[in-house]
Design a protein around this motif. Structure first.
Motif, PDB file in Angstrom:
ATOM      1  N   GLN A 140       0.650  -1.052   0.103  1.00 32.04           N
ATOM      2  CA  GLN A 140      -0.012  -0.126   0.144  1.00 32.04           C
ATOM      3  C   GLN A 140       0.609   1.070  -0.382  1.00 32.04           C
ATOM      4  O   GLN A 140       0.577   2.668  -0.236  1.00 32.04           O
ATOM      5  CB  GLN A 140      -0.628   0.004   1.597  1.00 32.04           C
ATOM      6  N   THR A 144       1.792   4.166  -3.339  1.00 31.02           N
ATOM      7  CA  THR A 144       0.835   5.620  -2.936  1.00 31.02           C
ATOM      8  C   THR A 144       2.144   5.971  -3.227  1.00 31.02           C
ATOM      9  O   THR A 144       2.154   7.677  -3.083  1.00 31.02           O
ATOM     10  CB  THR A 144       0.139   5.737  -1.794  1.00 31.02           C
ATOM     11  N   ASP A 146       5.514   8.385  -4.736  1.00 21.65           N
ATOM     12  CA  ASP A 146       5.717   9.069  -5.636  1.00 21.65           C
ATOM     13  C   ASP A 146       7.651   9.005  -6.746  1.00 21.65           C
ATOM     14  O   ASP A 146       8.666   8.793  -5.594  1.00 21.65           O
ATOM     15  CB  ASP A 146       6.306  10.482  -5.319  1.00 21.65           C
ATOM     16  N   ILE A 233      -0.344   0.264 -11.539  1.00 18.96           N
ATOM     17  CA  ILE A 233      -0.731   2.074 -10.683  1.00 18.96           C
ATOM     18  C   ILE A 233      -0.711   3.049 -11.496  1.00 18.96           C
ATOM     19  O   ILE A 233      -0.230   3.993 -11.696  1.00 18.96           O
ATOM     20  CB  ILE A 233       0.762   2.189  -9.546  1.00 18.96           C
ATOM     21  N   ARG A 240      -2.762   9.265  -6.899  1.00 18.43           N
ATOM     22  CA  ARG A 240      -2.177   7.987  -5.798  1.00 18.43           C
ATOM     23  C   ARG A 240      -1.879   8.187  -4.680  1.00 18.43           C
ATOM     24  O   ARG A 240      -2.065   7.592  -3.851  1.00 18.43           O
ATOM     25  CB  ARG A 240      -0.529   7.693  -6.410  1.00 18.43           C
ATOM     26  N   ALA A 241      -1.851   9.376  -4.680  1.00 19.53           N
ATOM     27  CA  ALA A 241      -1.198   9.734  -2.941  1.00 19.53           C
ATOM     28  C   ALA A 241      -2.229   9.304  -1.938  1.00 19.53           C
ATOM     29  O   ALA A 241      -2.082   9.142  -1.117  1.00 19.53           O
ATOM     30  CB  ALA A 241      -0.915  11.033  -2.530  1.00 19.53           C
ATOM     31  N   ASN A 242      -3.294   9.726  -2.446  1.00 19.92           N
ATOM     32  CA  ASN A 242      -4.711   9.172  -0.807  1.00 19.92           C
ATOM     33  C   ASN A 242      -5.540   8.646  -1.220  1.00 19.92           C
ATOM     34  O   ASN A 242      -6.664   8.201  -1.054  1.00 19.92           O
ATOM     35  CB  ASN A 242      -5.589  11.143  -0.920  1.00 19.92           C
ATOM     36  N   ARG A 243      -5.234   7.596  -2.664  1.00 21.45           N
ATOM     37  CA  ARG A 243      -6.105   6.449  -3.533  1.00 21.45           C
ATOM     38  C   ARG A 243      -5.321   5.019  -2.181  1.00 21.45           C
ATOM     39  O   ARG A 243      -5.070   4.867  -2.340  1.00 21.45           O
ATOM     40  CB  ARG A 243      -6.343   6.293  -4.845  1.00 21.45           C
ATOM     41  N   LYS A 244      -6.367   4.561  -2.129  1.00 25.17           N
ATOM     42  CA  LYS A 244      -6.279   3.209  -1.589  1.00 25.17           C
ATOM     43  C   LYS A 244      -6.639   2.024  -2.873  1.00 25.17           C
ATOM     44  O   LYS A 244      -7.852   2.132  -3.460  1.00 25.17           O
ATOM     45  CB  LYS A 244      -7.877   2.991  -1.294  1.00 25.17           C
TER      46      LYS A 244
END
Length: 253
Positions: A140, A144, A146, A233, A240-244
């Motif tokens: 996980q 997320t 970079d 991805i 993507r930073a706050n995606r589950k």
């Protein structure tokens, strides 16, 4: 009784004398004088009457045009199409930036960022307890992250010509990444049906007190190696930073 007649050019004012001299070079004196007086000095100026604003219909029309002009001036510009972006070269990487040594500091910055995100800062050699890592928790976090500055390598791809391509990731979009290879040059690699491998180097062990304490020196640990499926991805780094993320079927393997 004889009368003296003046030359036509002598009857012209002093301010128009340069024009008379210029016309007299190409025409006779009478013709030059006629052209000067009829075409230049005494030329009629036709004025257009000012439209009256007393008419209610014209007033409404002017108001409507002003509102339209105000709306157009405050409207957001239309985004460029993909063809216009290619013609302008907005996303092209300049030649001077397609060198491996240009991104040396970016690679070091990303290594520290990755250790901080994954909780690998410190370790046993730094006087901290070693963190127990599991696949689900790291998966996980890795999804997320970079990846700008990471050294990635293509280990599997639907296009076998891209397998083995290794370089610094300098640009990441929704469906593709751009890497700068060590030998120079940039290459665009699609995410779909591609597996990327990258390493997270650990901090070197502190060996300053090993001689005095008599303990054995701490051996250097191998870096953590991760493999990321590009199809999982397919999103921009900011999205993507706050995606589950959820597990998807990998039928392309």
């Amino acid at each position: 009784m004889p009368t003296s007649t003046k030359h036509p050019s002598q009857q012209i004012s002093q301010s128009a004398q340069p024009l008379a001299n210029l016309l007299s070079r190409a025409n006779s004196p009478e013709t030059a004088h006629s052209l000067l007086t009829t075409k230049l000095l005494h030329k009629p100026l036709h004025l257009r009457p000012t439209p009256s604003t007393t008419n209610a219909r014209d007033a409404r029309r002017l108001t409507r045009l002003r509102k339209k002009a105000h709306f157009i001036s405050h409207q957001r510009p239309k985004p460029l199409s993909a063809r216009e972006q290619r013609v302008l070269g907005i996303y092209e990487l300049p030649k001077r930036e397609q060198k491996w040594e240009v991104y040396e500091s970016l690679r070091k910055l990303w290594a520290g960022y990755a250790r901080e995100v994954l909780g690998l800062e410190g370790g046993v050699e730094r006087g901290q307890e070693e963190r127990k890592l599991n696949v689900q928790g790291l998966g996980q976090l890795v999804a997320t992250m970079d990846f700008h500055g990471a050294v990635v390598e293509v280990v599997r791809c639907k296009d076998v010509g891209r397998v083995g391509c290794k370089g610094t990731l300098v640009r990441e979009g929704k469906f593709a990444v751009v890497v700068v290879r060590e030998k120079g040059g940039a290459r665009t690699i699609p995410k779909r049906n591609t597996v990327f491998r990258f390493e997270v180097p650990l901090l070197p062990p502190e060996t300053g007190d090993t001689e005095d304490s008599g303990k054995e020196p701490v051996t250097k640990k191998e870096p953590f190696v991760f493999e990321v499926h590009g199809s999982q991805i397919e999103a921009r780094p900011a999205d993507r930073a706050n995606r589950k993320f959820k597990w998807k079927v990998m039928d392309y393997l």
